[in-house]
Structure formats: C-alpha cells, structure tokens
Write an enzyme that holds these catalytic residues in place. Structure first.
Site, PDB file in Angstrom:
ATOM      1  CD  GLU A  49      -3.557  -0.680   1.683  1.00 59.92           C
ATOM      2  OE1 GLU A  49      -3.470   0.399   2.329  1.00 59.92           O
ATOM      3  OE2 GLU A  49      -4.208  -1.756   1.858  1.00 59.92           O
ATOM      4  CG  HIS A 307      -2.205  -3.987   8.247  1.00 55.00           C
ATOM      5  ND1 HIS A 307      -2.495  -5.255   7.822  1.00 55.00           N
ATOM      6  CD2 HIS A 307      -3.372  -3.290   7.848  1.00 55.00           C
ATOM      7  CE1 HIS A 307      -3.566  -5.147   7.056  1.00 55.00           C
ATOM      8  NE2 HIS A 307      -4.070  -3.944   7.129  1.00 55.00           N
TER       9      HIS A 307
END
Length: 463
Positions: A49, A307
C-alpha cells in the site's frame, strides 16, 4: 555433511496504509517508517500500500545509504502498492497481476483499482540466490458474507503457482505481505501446502509482539471500534513465509557409487535428466526470532500504520537432510488433494454467482433495448400518420431515451466484466481439476495405507 557458516537475513514487512488524502497522518507516518528503517539493520524490506510514487521516491531518498537497492512495482489504475528495499543488489524483478480482483463498481472498497499483484525480486545473499516475493491480496470486508472469497481463493491459487514456477532455481524463497487471510483459511492452507512455505510466526524460536501474532489489532487508533466483529482482540493476516530451495538428485544418479549414468535411449552428447522428488536437500532455513510492533510507535502518538509491522530473523545453514519418508509424503499429498478440491468447490460457487450476474445484466440490457425500440416506434408515429401529433411531451421522451441508452451502456459494460470474470474463474477451476488429477496420479505411487478413507476407495480395494 558438516554445516558451513550460517547466513542470517532480517526481513521486515508492513502494510503502510498509504492512501493519500484518505489515510490519516500519511506524511508523518512515512517519516516515521523511514526513520525506523534507517535505524534498524534490515536486509530486506517488503512494503504494501505504497500507492503514491511520490511517497516511494521519498522513502528511496531517505534509505539510500542503508538500502541502496529498491523497486516499486507498478500495476492497475493507481498501482500495485508493492515496494521492496534491499541492502543486497536486486538482479531481476517480475510482476504478476492477479486475474481477479473484486468489482469496479464497488468503488468504496477500491481493490479493483489497485491492481493487486505479486512482485518478485531476485537477490544474491552471499553465495545464495534468493527469490523474494511481496504481495497484497483482496481484503475481506465481511467474515459472514464474504462475496470476495472466490476471488481471494483464485488469487491464492495463482500466487502458489507463481511461486512454484519461478523459484525452481532459487536457494532460498521468502514471501511477505498482507494476505488478508487467517492462518486456517482455505487460501492460506492452499498456499502453504502447495509451495511448502513455512510461517515465521509458527516456526520462530522466540517471539515478541502482539498476542497470537496478530497484525490487525482492535487497540489501533486507525481501526474503527467494532470493525473486528466477533474477533474483538484482532486478527493475523500479515505474514513472512520462507522455505529452502529444493536441490534434487537426478534419478539416473547412483548415490551409492557417486556415478551419473546417462539414459541409454539418448546419445551421450545429448540427453534429458529427470529429477527424483525424493532427493535430499543440503540447506535449511530457520526463524530464530520474530516480532511485531505493538500499537503506537515509540515517542509518537500514533502507530506506523493500521497494520502492525513484522520482523523475522532468518538463518540459512547448510546440512544434510534425510530423504523424505514415503508414508509421510503420501499423507501430505492426500491432504493437498482435499485442500485443492475444497478450493475448486469454492471457485465453482463463484462461477455460479458470476453466471447469474451476467444473466441478470443481459436480461436488463434486453429490457432496455426493448424499451428503446418502443420509443423509436412511438417516435415514428408522426411520420407514418401524416398530421398526427407526438403523443408524449418532448422533454419526457428525451429523458426516457437517455435512460434507455444509459441502461444499455451500463449493462453492456457489466456483461463484458462478468464474462471476463467467468473466463478467469473457469481457467482457475480447469487448472485445479488438472492439479487434482495429477496429485491423485501421484498418490497411486505411494503405499495404499493412508489416513484418508475416500482416497483408499479411489485407489481400489485392498487385496
């Protein structure tokens, strides 16, 4: 064979959640990530990402002195988001884009626009060749009603194929990324059973991190309260996987006499070599230590991402390993047959859904076409009956015509999309069918006594 000097490799993996103008504190978090990577002595850094080229170039500049080699994998409308930084020179790269990746009209999820893929980089670690993979699979937005499950299973299937077919010459294989799958999910079992990849968290001799190795935790301020559903504490969906490359002994090599005998069917100057799958490997990989971050970064009010980051300390050593036991290999093959069959069933479910959606799009398009023809017939009335007035107001007539054209255009696009989805699902299902047949054929070469009664029945009654 005596062990040689061990080779140690530290691997870092993080889903950076780097969606500009959407993700919170993106510039500050990239500064924090760059600072962390500059301080730590990671050999390989795998990021997901990293959507913006600007953010990638910024990291590349900051890490130039400690990770001089890097690559940003480009794919899809906004990019794959995959990047790798390395202390060691990157000799080659390759990107494989998954054939299925959600639906373009699910704009709020956005996975389709990201071009999810798996990127591969070939590195030289000392005298060893390492194939390093970084990937990001489709997200799971609902555990109970996961409409993307067939797509994610196909992605896992394509991932294991890509790893198997590109890592034949590698001494070490490392895969890291956000798989968006729990450890016991079908896709995880399919990937690790087929490739032989091992989970750093399960293999680690020492662990320091979140409970149960979770990488998406409820305490993270970037995660909405209650978004975990029944899994209140968190989930483990990010992984660092590894395995040693298989060194196989040719079947025409006499291991006792150390003599290589070419097959008699070919001249001595030209012959083929078949490889015995029961040959012994001279290398092994161990995970000595693994850790995850634990929420907010040190000296900062928020974490690096939504995360948790993973770090795995791997050790590659040379040693002699015994040949595989046939009973054990037969049991693993039977288990793999069950997993692939389960995956094939899930893909068939996706096939039926795609066929139903394509039929709905075709039927809606046919209705729009019929309505357009009706309008054209009404428009022809003044021409056929001289002097007759148009029965509908002109504005309403034009609006209805525009609606018909919009319906036709939209349904045509959907029909094309679902047709492409059907082709990809059918292709994956065909590959799985062939794989099951090949595995069952392989099972016939193992002893009949196996733990799966259904497989024994398939092989015929015992005598």
């Amino acid at each position: 064979m005596a062990n040689t000097d061990s080779l140690r490799v530290r691997v870092f993996s993080l889903n950076c959640w780097g969606i500009r103008y959407v993700s919170k504190h993106t510039p500050q978090r990239y500064d924090m990530i760059g600072e962390l990577l500059s301080k730590e002595e990671y050999d390989i850094v795998l990021l997901q990402e990293v959507w913006s080229e600007k953010d990638y170039l910024s990291l590349k500049k900051k890490l130039a002195f400690c990770h001089p080699h890097s690559h940003h994998f480009k794919s899809g409308v906004i990019g794959s988001g995959l990047a790798i930084f390395s202390k060691h020179r990157i000799h080659d790269t390759f990107l494989y884009r998954y054939s299925l990746n959600g639906y373009p009209y699910m704009v709020q999820h956005g996975d389709w626009f990201g071009g999810k893929a798996v990127g591969m980089a070939v590195l030289k670690l000392g005298g060893l060749t390492a194939n390093v993979y970084v990937t990001h699979l489709h997200a799971e937005y609902s555990r109970d009603k996961d409409s993307y499950l067939p797509h994610r299973v196909v992605q896992a299937w394509e991932l294991q194929q890509f790893v198997r077919h590109t890592s034949a010459a590698a001494d070490v294989v490392i895969l890291g990324g956000d798989l968006n799958m729990h450890p016991q999910d079908l896709g995880s079992r399919l990937l690790m059973s087929y490739t032989g990849l091992r989970d750093s968290y399960l293999e680690s001799a020492e662990f320091d991190g979140c409970e149960d190795g979770m990488t998406l935790i409820a305490d993270n301020p970037f995660i909405g309260k209650g978004s975990m559903g029944p899994l209140e504490k968190g989930i483990r969906i990010d992984y660092i996987l590894f395995k040693v490359g298989e060194i196989r002994v040719p079947s025409c090599f006499n291991q006792e006499a150390d003599v290589f005998t070419p097959p008699k069917a070919f001249p001595s100057s030209f012959f083929f070599v078949s490889f015995d799958s029961q040959g012994s490997s001279e290398r092994d990989v161990h995970c000595d230590f693994m850790s995850t971050t634990k929420g907010s970064a040190p000296d900062h009010p928020f974490p690096y991402s939504d995360h948790e980051a993973l770090t795995a300390a791997l050790r590659v050593e040379t040693r002699q390993r015994p040949s595989k036991n046939q009973d054990s290999a037969g049991g693993k093959t039977a288990e793999l047959v069950d997993i692939v069959t389960e995956a094939r069933t899930e893909v068939k479910v996706g096939l039926h859904c795609a066929e139903r959606m394509r039929y709905t799009a075709a039927r809606t398009g046919a209705m729009g076409l019929a309505l357009l023809f009706l309008e054209l017939a009404i428009a022809a009335v003044p021409w056929l009956a001289l002097g007759a007035a148009q029965p509908f107001p002109r504005t309403s007539f034009y609006l209805l015509a525009a609606l018909c054209v919009a319906i036709l255009f939209t349904t045509a696009l959907l029909y094309v999309f679902y047709s492409a989805e059907l082709k990809s699902l059918q292709g994956a299902e065909d590959q799985m069918r062939l794989a099951v047949g090949s595995l069952q054929e392989e099972l016939r070469g193992f002893p009949v006594a196996q733990p799966h009664g259904a497989q024994r029945g398939a092989l015929g009654p015992e005598e």
